[in-house]
Scaffold this motif. Structure first.
Motif, PDB file in Angstrom:
ATOM      1  N   CYS A  53       0.765  -1.263  -0.077  1.00  0.00           N
ATOM      2  CA  CYS A  53      -0.036  -0.051  -0.013  1.00  0.00           C
ATOM      3  C   CYS A  53       0.649   1.272  -0.051  1.00  0.00           C
ATOM      4  O   CYS A  53       0.591   2.105  -0.725  1.00  0.00           O
ATOM      5  N   ILE A  54       1.978   1.000   0.822  1.00  0.00           N
ATOM      6  CA  ILE A  54       2.929   2.414   0.693  1.00  0.00           C
ATOM      7  C   ILE A  54       3.581   2.563  -0.741  1.00  0.00           C
ATOM      8  O   ILE A  54       3.535   3.596  -1.174  1.00  0.00           O
ATOM      9  N   GLY A  55       3.792   1.234  -1.340  1.00  0.00           N
ATOM     10  CA  GLY A  55       4.183   1.427  -2.901  1.00  0.00           C
ATOM     11  C   GLY A  55       3.189   1.836  -3.524  1.00  0.00           C
ATOM     12  O   GLY A  55       3.576   2.961  -4.598  1.00  0.00           O
ATOM     13  N   ALA A  56       2.053   1.511  -3.397  1.00  0.00           N
ATOM     14  CA  ALA A  56       0.826   2.182  -4.315  1.00  0.00           C
ATOM     15  C   ALA A  56       0.668   3.764  -4.056  1.00  0.00           C
ATOM     16  O   ALA A  56       0.184   4.558  -4.792  1.00  0.00           O
ATOM     17  N   TYR A  57       1.011   4.176  -2.905  1.00  0.00           N
ATOM     18  CA  TYR A  57       0.887   5.575  -2.512  1.00  0.00           C
ATOM     19  C   TYR A  57       1.875   6.544  -3.436  1.00  0.00           C
ATOM     20  O   TYR A  57       1.395   7.463  -4.150  1.00  0.00           O
ATOM     21  N   PHE A  58       3.074   5.949  -3.683  1.00  0.00           N
ATOM     22  CA  PHE A  58       3.987   6.476  -4.722  1.00  0.00           C
ATOM     23  C   PHE A  58       3.814   6.059  -6.116  1.00  0.00           C
ATOM     24  O   PHE A  58       4.048   6.775  -6.867  1.00  0.00           O
ATOM     25  N   GLU A  59       3.324   5.027  -6.472  1.00  0.00           N
ATOM     26  CA  GLU A  59       3.193   4.596  -7.677  1.00  0.00           C
ATOM     27  C   GLU A  59       1.792   4.592  -8.434  1.00  0.00           C
ATOM     28  O   GLU A  59       1.868   4.480  -9.614  1.00  0.00           O
ATOM     29  N   GLY A  60       0.795   4.673  -7.448  1.00  0.00           N
ATOM     30  CA  GLY A  60      -0.419   4.792  -7.769  1.00  0.00           C
ATOM     31  C   GLY A  60      -0.968   3.242  -7.734  1.00  0.00           C
ATOM     32  O   GLY A  60      -0.344   2.278  -7.948  1.00  0.00           O
ATOM     33  N   VAL A  61      -2.368   3.430  -7.297  1.00  0.00           N
ATOM     34  CA  VAL A  61      -3.089   2.239  -7.210  1.00  0.00           C
ATOM     35  C   VAL A  61      -3.345   1.286  -8.714  1.00  0.00           C
ATOM     36  O   VAL A  61      -3.886   2.136  -9.390  1.00  0.00           O
ATOM     37  N   GLU A  63      -4.501  -0.474 -11.770  1.00  0.00           N
ATOM     38  CA  GLU A  63      -6.217  -0.535 -12.199  1.00  0.00           C
ATOM     39  C   GLU A  63      -6.811  -1.951 -11.690  1.00  0.00           C
ATOM     40  O   GLU A  63      -8.069  -1.968 -11.159  1.00  0.00           O
ATOM     41  N   ASP A  64      -6.129  -2.922 -11.349  1.00  0.00           N
ATOM     42  CA  ASP A  64      -6.495  -4.379 -11.161  1.00  0.00           C
ATOM     43  C   ASP A  64      -6.684  -4.207  -9.511  1.00  0.00           C
ATOM     44  O   ASP A  64      -7.180  -5.403  -8.926  1.00  0.00           O
ATOM     45  N   GLY A  65      -6.151  -3.178  -8.865  1.00  0.00           N
ATOM     46  CA  GLY A  65      -6.197  -3.036  -7.239  1.00  0.00           C
ATOM     47  C   GLY A  65      -5.258  -3.860  -6.781  1.00  0.00           C
ATOM     48  O   GLY A  65      -5.189  -3.960  -5.297  1.00  0.00           O
ATOM     49  N   ASN A  66      -4.369  -4.543  -7.156  1.00  0.00           N
ATOM     50  CA  ASN A  66      -3.502  -5.527  -6.868  1.00  0.00           C
ATOM     51  C   ASN A  66      -2.197  -4.583  -6.158  1.00  0.00           C
ATOM     52  O   ASN A  66      -1.203  -4.357  -6.966  1.00  0.00           O
ATOM     53  N   ILE A  67      -2.356  -4.232  -4.922  1.00  0.00           N
ATOM     54  CA  ILE A  67      -1.151  -3.545  -4.489  1.00  0.00           C
ATOM     55  C   ILE A  67      -0.109  -4.302  -3.986  1.00  0.00           C
ATOM     56  O   ILE A  67       0.909  -3.823  -3.846  1.00  0.00           O
ATOM     57  N   LEU A  68      -0.244  -5.500  -3.840  1.00  0.00           N
ATOM     58  CA  LEU A  68       0.747  -6.562  -3.447  1.00  0.00           C
ATOM     59  C   LEU A  68       1.852  -6.566  -4.251  1.00  0.00           C
ATOM     60  O   LEU A  68       2.885  -6.722  -4.159  1.00  0.00           O
TER      61      LEU A  68
END
Length: 82
Positions: A53-61, A63-68
Motif C-alpha cells: 500500500c505504501i508502494g501504491a501511494y507512490f506508484e498509484g493504485v 487498475e486491477d487493485g493488486n497493491i501487493l
C-alpha cells in the motif's frame, strides 16, 4: 478469498481493501505534511499488504487493485522520495 485478501463479506473483522488503502494513504499524507519539507530518512516497516500500500501511494493504485505487486519481500526494502 478475494485474491490474497480474506473476503470481508464472509470473515467478520477483516478490513475492506478501499478502507485500508484510505487509512494508509492518510498516514502517508500526515508524514508528508509533517516531514516533507525536511531532508530526513524515515524507515517504515510492515507486512506485505502495508508495504504494498505504501508502494501504491507512490506508484498509484493499479487498475486491477493488486497493491501487493509493490510489496517488499522479507528482509528487503524500497526507497521512495517523499
Amino acid at each position: 478469498m478475494v485474491g490474497a485478501v480474506p473476503d470481508s463479506s464472509v470473515y467478520k473483522g477483516v478490513e475492506q481493501i478501499p478502507r485500508f488503502i484510505k487509512r494508509v494513504f492518510e498516514f502517508m499524507h500526515e508524514l508528508k505534511n509533517k516531514y516533507g519539507a525536511r531532508e530526513i530518512n524515515i524507515l517504515l516497516s510492515g507486512h506485505r499488504c502495508t508495504t504494498g500500500c505504501i508502494g501504491a501511494y507512490f506508484e498509484g493504485v493499479p487498475e486491477d487493485g493488486n497493491i501487493l505487486k509493490f510489496s517488499s519481500d522479507n528482509g528487503q526494502y524500497k526507497v521512495y522520495k517523499l
